[in-house]
Design a protein around this motif. Structure first.
Motif, short mmCIF file in Angstrom:
data_model
loop_
_atom_site.label_atom_id
_atom_site.label_comp_id
_atom_site.label_asym_id
_atom_site.label_seq_id
_atom_site.Cartn_x
_atom_site.Cartn_y
_atom_site.Cartn_z
N MET B 74 -2.54 15.99 9.26
CA MET B 74 -3.48 16.21 8.16
C MET B 74 -4.83 15.53 8.38
O MET B 74 -5.86 16.07 8.01
N MET B 75 -4.79 14.35 8.95
CA MET B 75 -6.05 13.67 9.15
C MET B 75 -6.94 14.42 10.15
O MET B 75 -8.16 14.48 9.99
N GLN B 76 -6.33 15.00 11.16
CA GLN B 76 -7.13 15.77 12.12
C GLN B 76 -7.75 17.01 11.49
O GLN B 76 -8.75 17.52 11.96
N LYS B 77 -7.14 17.49 10.42
CA LYS B 77 -7.69 18.66 9.72
C LYS B 77 -8.75 18.26 8.70
O LYS B 77 -9.40 19.14 8.12
N SER B 78 -8.91 16.96 8.45
CA SER B 78 -9.77 16.50 7.36
C SER B 78 -11.18 16.18 7.82
O SER B 78 -11.40 15.76 8.95
N ASP B 79 -12.12 16.39 6.88
CA ASP B 79 -13.52 16.07 7.13
C ASP B 79 -13.89 14.69 6.60
O ASP B 79 -14.84 14.07 7.07
N ILE B 80 -13.16 14.24 5.60
CA ILE B 80 -13.43 12.96 4.94
C ILE B 80 -12.09 12.34 4.56
O ILE B 80 -11.13 13.05 4.28
N VAL B 81 -12.02 11.00 4.56
CA VAL B 81 -10.83 10.31 4.06
C VAL B 81 -11.24 9.44 2.88
O VAL B 81 -12.26 8.73 2.94
N ILE B 82 -10.47 9.52 1.81
CA ILE B 82 -10.62 8.60 0.68
C ILE B 82 -9.39 7.69 0.68
O ILE B 82 -8.27 8.18 0.72
N ALA B 83 -9.62 6.38 0.66
CA ALA B 83 -8.50 5.43 0.63
C ALA B 83 -8.59 4.60 -0.63
O ALA B 83 -9.62 3.98 -0.90
N LEU B 84 -7.51 4.61 -1.43
CA LEU B 84 -7.50 3.84 -2.68
C LEU B 84 -6.52 2.67 -2.59
O LEU B 84 -5.36 2.84 -2.20
N PHE B 85 -7.03 1.49 -2.93
CA PHE B 85 -6.19 0.30 -2.99
C PHE B 85 -6.01 -0.10 -4.45
O PHE B 85 -6.99 -0.26 -5.17
N GLY B 86 -4.75 -0.26 -4.87
CA GLY B 86 -4.46 -0.67 -6.24
C GLY B 86 -4.16 -2.15 -6.29
O GLY B 86 -4.21 -2.86 -5.29
N GLU B 87 -3.82 -2.63 -7.47
CA GLU B 87 -3.61 -4.07 -7.67
C GLU B 87 -2.33 -4.55 -6.98
O GLU B 87 -2.21 -5.69 -6.58
N LYS B 88 -1.33 -3.67 -6.92
CA LYS B 88 -0.03 -4.07 -6.40
C LYS B 88 0.16 -3.64 -4.94
O LYS B 88 -0.62 -2.91 -4.40
N TYR B 89 1.23 -4.03 -4.38
CA TYR B 89 1.72 -3.56 -3.09
C TYR B 89 0.88 -4.05 -1.90
O TYR B 89 -0.29 -4.40 -2.03
N LYS B 90 1.52 -4.04 -0.77
CA LYS B 90 0.89 -4.50 0.46
C LYS B 90 -0.14 -3.49 0.96
O LYS B 90 -1.20 -3.85 1.44
N GLN B 91 0.24 -2.20 0.92
CA GLN B 91 -0.71 -1.13 1.26
C GLN B 91 -1.30 -1.25 2.66
O GLN B 91 -2.46 -0.92 2.88
N TRP B 92 -0.48 -1.74 3.59
CA TRP B 92 -1.00 -1.87 4.95
C TRP B 92 -1.15 -0.52 5.63
O TRP B 92 -1.98 -0.35 6.51
N ASN B 93 -0.33 0.44 5.21
CA ASN B 93 -0.52 1.77 5.80
C ASN B 93 -1.80 2.43 5.29
O ASN B 93 -2.42 3.22 5.99
N THR B 94 -2.20 2.06 4.08
CA THR B 94 -3.50 2.57 3.59
C THR B 94 -4.63 2.00 4.44
O THR B 94 -5.55 2.73 4.86
N ALA B 95 -4.55 0.71 4.72
CA ALA B 95 -5.58 0.08 5.58
C ALA B 95 -5.57 0.71 6.97
O ALA B 95 -6.62 0.95 7.58
N MET B 96 -4.36 1.00 7.45
CA MET B 96 -4.22 1.64 8.76
C MET B 96 -4.85 3.04 8.76
O MET B 96 -5.62 3.39 9.66
N ASP B 97 -4.56 3.82 7.74
CA ASP B 97 -5.15 5.17 7.68
C ASP B 97 -6.67 5.10 7.58
O ASP B 97 -7.39 5.87 8.21
N ALA B 98 -7.16 4.16 6.78
CA ALA B 98 -8.61 4.02 6.60
C ALA B 98 -9.28 3.64 7.92
O ALA B 98 -10.31 4.21 8.32
N ALA B 99 -8.70 2.68 8.63
CA ALA B 99 -9.29 2.24 9.90
C ALA B 99 -9.19 3.34 10.95
O ALA B 99 -10.11 3.53 11.76
N SER B 100 -8.08 4.08 10.93
CA SER B 100 -7.95 5.20 11.87
C SER B 100 -9.03 6.24 11.61
O SER B 100 -9.61 6.79 12.54
#
Lengths: 146, 146, 146, 146, 146, 146, 146, 146
Positions: B74-100
């Motif tokens: 999906m990321m290869q098909k995308s033109d833009i990435v939006i990454a949302l971080f909430g108050e809870k959870y580690k969300q390291w995969n969100t950071a990973m997707d954002a950095a990728s």
């Protein structure tokens, strides 16, 4: 063959010293580099260079300019990245450095306590090697030279 | 010009629906894609396809195989990435997707509460746009089409 | 074969309209995209989305977040970039867009009055085509379809 | 770790000497490279090598062949690019070098007087670090080695 | 699956028409693109757009600006490049287009009389397929769709 | 979102038909492509196009020209590669296609009997997903669309 | 700063020696590399290593394997490519090396007699510098070190 | 000019020693690197570092983590890859390393008995040089330095 290894991750414990000592005791021809480890310096470097900023977000933004400059230069010089996640802290910049390494084609070794595997599972899946201790990571580095 | 936007981040709130609705109300020609949002399905997909694994680490590893496959496509098909971080959870995969996304040259919009800015400062520094609300992110998307 | 062309450069004259009209009169199958042409909107978009900033530098920095997001998305969708330099203004972002296009492997057409050639000589040297008028640029586009 | 830094920007003041001196006083292991600083040589190098050209545009075009050759070689050898914008001159080749650095993945430090921030805001937004003085830039370089 | 094929090579014979006819007779879903085939137009396009140049070298340089612009756009749109070398002419731009295709990761089909194999041996070695006739090249294209 | 999937691997069993049927029964919007499945055609295509060759090595070399052309074109059009290893045959071109996919950034799904895991362990380690049956591979594809 | 320069082009005259001598007399810190200059060795190297081939095409194909291996290794080590075209010979491999250099981002200096400019115009247009004599080329190299 | 060569392929015969000796006897300035040649160590390295795994697949997966880490680091340091296929074994990781080398732009020399050419024909077609003996491979390396 000499290697340069970037050590991403928390700056509140002495794990970098431990890695360096163990690598030295094995005579591994490795130069280790990493982020600014003095937390206060790392947080204040933006204001130190740019001058006082109008609030904490701006102060943080200034500091990250310099921290990202430093990391960008060092990561490009590195052959391998080791990223360590500890029990505390958000460590999102560690996740960022680790993912950037993978995207740049730099092999990645992940160190994390087993208890943290679940939230790190997607990143671990992209790493070459995932271990629990600094000793295991150095053993992995050593295997490259055997 | 139609765009595809990947929505990385927590799967416990309805923020993706909010973004889709707001974008639709503005008639933005955007297709949104994202990860599996059913947490249980996401955690069990590995064992569902591979069969029962010999422990939780192996179960996680299996699941991340499939989750990373999905994200990679999906990321290869995308033109833009939006990454949302909430108050809870580690969300390291969100950071990973954002950095990728940044490393792949995909523009990145970061959404996080101001309180989380400090630990996200280096990632925010690499993002194109950092905001606090879903509405601001959609407004940024809208600006592209003005 | 349809092409998308990004029109970088000054936003105070109607040159983009002129290009579109000339291309249309030649029935060239080209979609033109470009930056926000309303100068005030372009300058204020940062504060509009982020809220009031603590000074003009911060306001500018906020605005450039959004302007660069827009340009990044559009340039990746483009097959060719046309950059126009007028007599006035610094136009450093035009030079930046033009150089980025070259680095991304996008063919570049430069439009500038002959009087500006000297300070633009290195950029002109990297462009595929350097001309003085909008009409010449459209003629160059037309040659691709002959 | 030794670094090579390309110094893009105006050639009418002694800022390059200032940077070198300050870096030397800090014992930073940096080699500085840059463009031909003798303006006349830079303008005439094309005709010197190719012979007399049939007009100023052609003379400029010839000179830029050689200037771009030199810059291309040096920038590929560099780890970091510093670009300085002064109060005078168009400096479009400085903007071009700075944008090329970003596109090549080379970290960029921008030096400009605050008064020039508005026209430079999009380029500043792509730079890693933006400062006002040569001293601040050297301080940023020094931070990499701390 | 539809393909776009760029036809590089001599413009003095009707080989492009032959390829198109043969491909059409096989119902291959291929769009063919290529350079300007009118030799005079190709040689004069620079002066037509830029105005009269001060000599033949400058006229040639102007023409090549436009010819390279056209080729750059079309080659990026192409999935395959076919390069034909005939008995006459230097055909260095054909060799250039063929080598560029290989470097861009575009599969290359080379057509040349056997008598020319010796001077083309290094280029043939980089091509995916080397044949003697237009019919063989179309047969190779057809194999992709079988 | 429509996907194209390249099916690398043995051509002596009907596994490709099985995958297509299962994907169709799930209404997955996927186009499948793959190598020439008629073994004799695949072995003889070189001589068919080039004419008789002076020995089996030359015949093989000629055939591989065409087979690699076909694969190169199709793999560049693909979003995902599935590689199946069966009990028989050397299947080195399957390993080659799989490794090429990884290097090109295309996600890879590996299908192999468990008994073959040992010699495939390094390739499996680079794949996104490794399974034993065609059904599991289709289930993995389906997960992308859930 | 030391540079490596690959010298592509004809092997029947002593132009490489001339360049080396002139560069040495200017104390330029340059290592020159290039193709096998013994024409017979270059033509026979394939059969020497592979054994006798069944015809001249096959002999040529074998030789080009080795010649391309050599060039690939050397060009990747080079910072600049100089390509010389003489009055005689097809020199398509010179055009190929020159175009490959451009595609790899290596600066290119073209040396050709003015009489050959017309058929070389598109390649000259992609080169950084085009001159007529070896002396001019060395002067261009010297400019990088001034 | 010094080169680094990665020796991929079977670890049950002494072919690496043979290559090193022959290269040494020719005084070739080459450093050879390669995989762990002790088969047992290579198979057990995963469990040695990670601890006992819950089955042979998991043990293999662990071992391949380390083997791929080692190969990734060494291949990036290498200028050329030599891959040897013997009569026995599946050797799919050899095919994988060879294909990865090609995709990374590293020149590839293939050594295989003529009897294995048929199943290796597509890989041979992508290699720069294909020979039968270690001596021929060293002769090819030597040609680079002539």
């Amino acid at each position: 063959m000499k290697l340069t290894v970037y050590l991403a991750g928390e700056i509140h414990t002495s794990w970098r010293e431990d890695i360096k000592k163990e690598a030295e005791s094995l005579n591994l021809p490795i130069m280790f580099v990493g982020p600014q480890e003095n937390h206060e310096v790392s947080d204040n470097i933006g204001e130190e260079i740019y001058g006082t900023q109008p609030g904490s977000i701006y102060k943080d933004d200034a500091a990250s300019d310099l921290n990202n400059l430093r990391t960008a230069v060092m990561m490009q010089k590195s052959d391998i990245v080791i990223a360590l996640f500890g029990e505390k802290y958000k460590q999102w910049n560690t996740a960022m450095d680790a993912a950037s390494a993978v995207s740049l084609g730099k092999p990645l070794i992940l160190i994390r306590p087993e208890a943290l595997h679940h939230p790190l599972k997607e990143l671990s899946n992209k790493a070459n090697v995932t271990v629990e201790t600094v000793g295991q990571a150095v053993r992995a580095l050593g295997y490259i030279f055997e």
